[in-house]
Design an enzyme around this catalytic site. Structure first.
Site, PDB file in Angstrom:
ATOM      1  N   ASP A 238      44.811  44.373  41.077  1.00  0.00           N
ATOM      2  CA  ASP A 238      46.261  44.793  41.780  1.00  0.00           C
ATOM      3  C   ASP A 238      47.171  44.508  41.132  1.00  0.00           C
ATOM      4  O   ASP A 238      48.213  44.937  40.927  1.00  0.00           O
ATOM      5  CB  ASP A 238      46.017  43.814  43.411  1.00  0.00           C
ATOM      6  CG  ASP A 238      47.317  44.056  44.173  1.00  0.00           C
ATOM      7  OD1 ASP A 238      47.691  45.476  44.119  1.00  0.00           O
ATOM      8  OD2 ASP A 238      47.919  43.219  44.582  1.00  0.00           O
ATOM      9  N   ASP A 242      50.167  46.830  38.616  1.00  0.00           N
ATOM     10  CA  ASP A 242      51.751  47.010  38.718  1.00  0.00           C
ATOM     11  C   ASP A 242      52.383  46.614  37.491  1.00  0.00           C
ATOM     12  O   ASP A 242      53.330  47.295  37.232  1.00  0.00           O
ATOM     13  CB  ASP A 242      52.098  45.969  39.805  1.00  0.00           C
ATOM     14  CG  ASP A 242      52.308  46.710  41.422  1.00  0.00           C
ATOM     15  OD1 ASP A 242      51.309  47.369  41.714  1.00  0.00           O
ATOM     16  OD2 ASP A 242      53.174  46.098  42.083  1.00  0.00           O
TER      17      ASP A 242
END
Ligand code: IPM
Ligand code: MG
Length: 343
Positions: A238, A242
């Protein structure tokens, strides 16, 4: 006819979902069926994922999701911790469809090499894939509060690590980088042991390296072009994805594919619901379009259409298309027109 369930969700979700529907109409004939998820579903039905939405997704050939979440529902949870959260809809869908592998390709469009906050000479040649484990780890472990403490357990089984490692090895073109925190975490030591065994027994010809997650975060911005495929657990994936999105100039550019179940795959942009610009018509639809391309490729086996969408995106960018997040003026509708003109 091929049936696609569209889940617009919250914030900018409905706007980019509408743009995706326009794109799909230009690419082929699909039956589109819309269902609520996230905050929109909480407002309508009191829960972030209804049985109806989940059943409709199971019955579809592919699922396209825009975004979930927003400050209004965060505030409701702050006032009452037992209130439903929009994100539960997305997590429930991933788990409910058995989508344990999340593919996040990071391939900066040549026209955007100067749009990234990183220098052109660092990102030139970057073409990497993050394979994120999606249905295990701290996201799905036992959690709770007692008195003034809180806990979130991280648990991985050998079987969960083996199957995501296989996706990583199969995706790697020359090298697989497995990312963990084996110097501290027991789950990471099991992760590393298991990845090494799968390597030895099943993929001895693929080059394998291990990086600790803090080091990987640093290497991703200092030498991104050296990466091929990264495989990692849920939370690290995760965070790293990003970070990797900024190599493409904006979080508004990164698509993802969630696969691995025996039913349909789920395709969604990596970015969130951007509540600050929701309803303004400014949202960048390109990550959503990239997700449509991944859906055509991985979900529906339509490689030519997928490649057509990707090159239409690249050509529109070469033609000067820039949304606000890329320093330009184009809104969602103009960006959609520019891509459609290149289909
Ligand atoms: C993502 C998002 C989700 C996640 C949120 C919205 C639950 O950040 O897909 O990366 O953490 O997986
Ligand atoms: Mg995320």
């Amino acid at each position: 006819m091929t049936k696609i369930v569209i889940l617009p969700g919250d914030g900018i979700g409905p706007e980019i979902a509408a743009a995706a529907a326009r794109l799909l109409a230009a690419v082929g004939e699909f039956e589109l069926e819309e269902h609520p998820i996230g905050g929109a579903s909480i407002d309508a039905h009191g829960t972030a994922l209804t049985e109806e939405t989940l059943a409709a997704c199971r019955a579809a050939d592919a699922v396209l999701l825009a975004a979930v979440g927003g400050p209004r529902w965060d505030a409701a949870v702050a006032a009452d911790p037992s209130a439903p959260r929009p994100e539960q809809g997305l997590l429930g869908l991933r788990k409910g469809l058995g989508l344990f592998a999340n593919l996040r390709p990071v391939r900066p469009s040549p026209a955007l090499l100067d749009a990234s906050p990183l220098k052109r000479d660092r990102i030139e040649g970057t073409d990497l894939l993050v394979v994120r484990e999606l249905t295990g780890g701290i996201y799905f472990g036992e959690s709770g509060r007692s008195g003034d403490s809180a806990h979130d357990d991280c648990l991985y089984t050998v079987g969960e690590i083996e199957r995501i490692a296989r996706v990583g090895f199969k995706s790697a073109r020359r090298k697989l980088t497995s990312v963990d925190k084996a110097n501290v975490l027991e789950t990471s030591r099991l992760w590393r042991e298991t990845v090494n065994r799968v390597h030895r027994e099943e993929f001895p010809d693929v080059e394998l390296e291990h990086l600790l997650v803090d080091n990987a975060a640093m290497q991703l911005v200092s030498r991104p072009a050296d990466f091929d495929t990264i495989v990692t657990e849920n939370l690290f994936g995760d965070i790293l994805s990003d970070e990797a999105a900024m190599l493409t100039g904006s979080l508004g550019m990164l698509p993802s594919a969630s696969i691995g179940g025996d039913g349909p795959g789920l395709f969604e942009p990596v970015h969130g619901s951007a509540p600050d610009i929701a309803g303004t018509g400014k949202a960048n639809p390109l990550a959503m379009f990239g997700s449509v391309a991944l859906m055509l490729r991985h979900g529906l086996g339509l490689e030519d259409s997928a490649a057509g969408v990707e090159s239409a995106i690249d050509r529109a960018l070469e033609g000067g298309l820039r949304t606000a997040d890329l320093g330009g003026e184009a809104g969602t509708a103009a960006a959609t027109d520019a891509v459609l003109a290149n289909i």
